[in-house]
Enzyme design. Sequence first.
Site, mmCIF file in Angstrom:
data_model
loop_
_atom_site.group_PDB
_atom_site.id
_atom_site.type_symbol
_atom_site.label_atom_id
_atom_site.label_comp_id
_atom_site.label_asym_id
_atom_site.label_seq_id
_atom_site.Cartn_x
_atom_site.Cartn_y
_atom_site.Cartn_z
ATOM 1 N N PRO A 2 0.672 -1.137 -0.390
ATOM 2 C CG PRO A 2 -0.996 -1.459 1.833
ATOM 3 C CD PRO A 2 0.722 -2.310 0.766
ATOM 4 C CD GLU A 3 4.822 2.128 -3.690
ATOM 5 O OE1 GLU A 3 5.145 3.234 -4.059
ATOM 6 O OE2 GLU A 3 5.401 0.707 -4.094
#
Length: 290
Positions: A2-3
Amino acid sequence: MPELPEVEHVRRTLVPHLVGRSLTVQTIGRADVIRGADGHRFRRSCRLLRQRLLDGGTVTCLGRLGKHLWIETEGGRRLDVHLGMTGRLTLVRPGRSLTGVPHVHVTWRIGTREQDEYDRLVFQDPRRFGCLRPFGNGAGHQWVILDRLGPDGLTIKARELEARMIARHRPLKAALLDQQIVAGLGNIYVDESLHRAGLHPLTRCCAVNREQYVLLGRSIRAILRQAVVHDGTTLRDYIDSEGRPGRFRSKLKVYGRAGLPCLKCQQPLHTLQVAQRTTVYCPQCQPASL
DNA sequence: CCGTAGACCCGGGGTG
DNA sequence: GATGGCCGGGTCTACG
């Protein structure tokens, strides 16, 4: 994984189901995923802990900066959610059992309306690199972590990038991974941005000219925007709040493509280690300029 | 010589 | 036994 794009997509998919609804803490599994503002483990009475987890509050908005997502309730209580490598924030339909679902750390009941699809919100994270951090009104002090983050990658301006990087001696890639310089980039999107901008990952920040910073800023925004449009990148674990994977993986031009031909020039992509991270780049399109 | 930026290593915990 | 996509902390070095 999760960026920024994944976190933004989670935020967007949660908004219609949470804003205006109340939250009630239903279960707390491992309390060690809940951290105090100072980053240490939270040691409080159970009631106060629930209070900090927004118990009884009505959601007013969902915010995001970089990879951080926060839920805000009336009265100004806020809960920062960081997903780490494998964290998930998901919605659950009425009647669906959570027994046997592994690594569930906190669940909330959502005060639903007639037409609502979901009645619970769940935070799970097998590796527990992610965490929940209460802050804002009621959690005492300012949120130090937020204050330290650089401008959000989705809207960062070239001049801001240049101002934060130009005096640095470090490689571009190391600087772009630093959340204090720009918030939201991780290994995948740094490699994609540098490739798009035609900049070698080892180029020193101080050796980059204004024109190149303009190009870099534009590349970062474009890559992140496209990734958000495609609901983010799923390599293995990531799913959004409704259980769907992202679709950006097939659009990646360098990450995960070491040895394969560059999609611009057909030369094979190379790998390097920069800042202890695997780095994929095109020696032709991203010439070294030390 | 000193202060600091930054490089490098590690832990954390699960999957395969 | 190896291991991303993360982050924080400790330690050591190099540079100005």
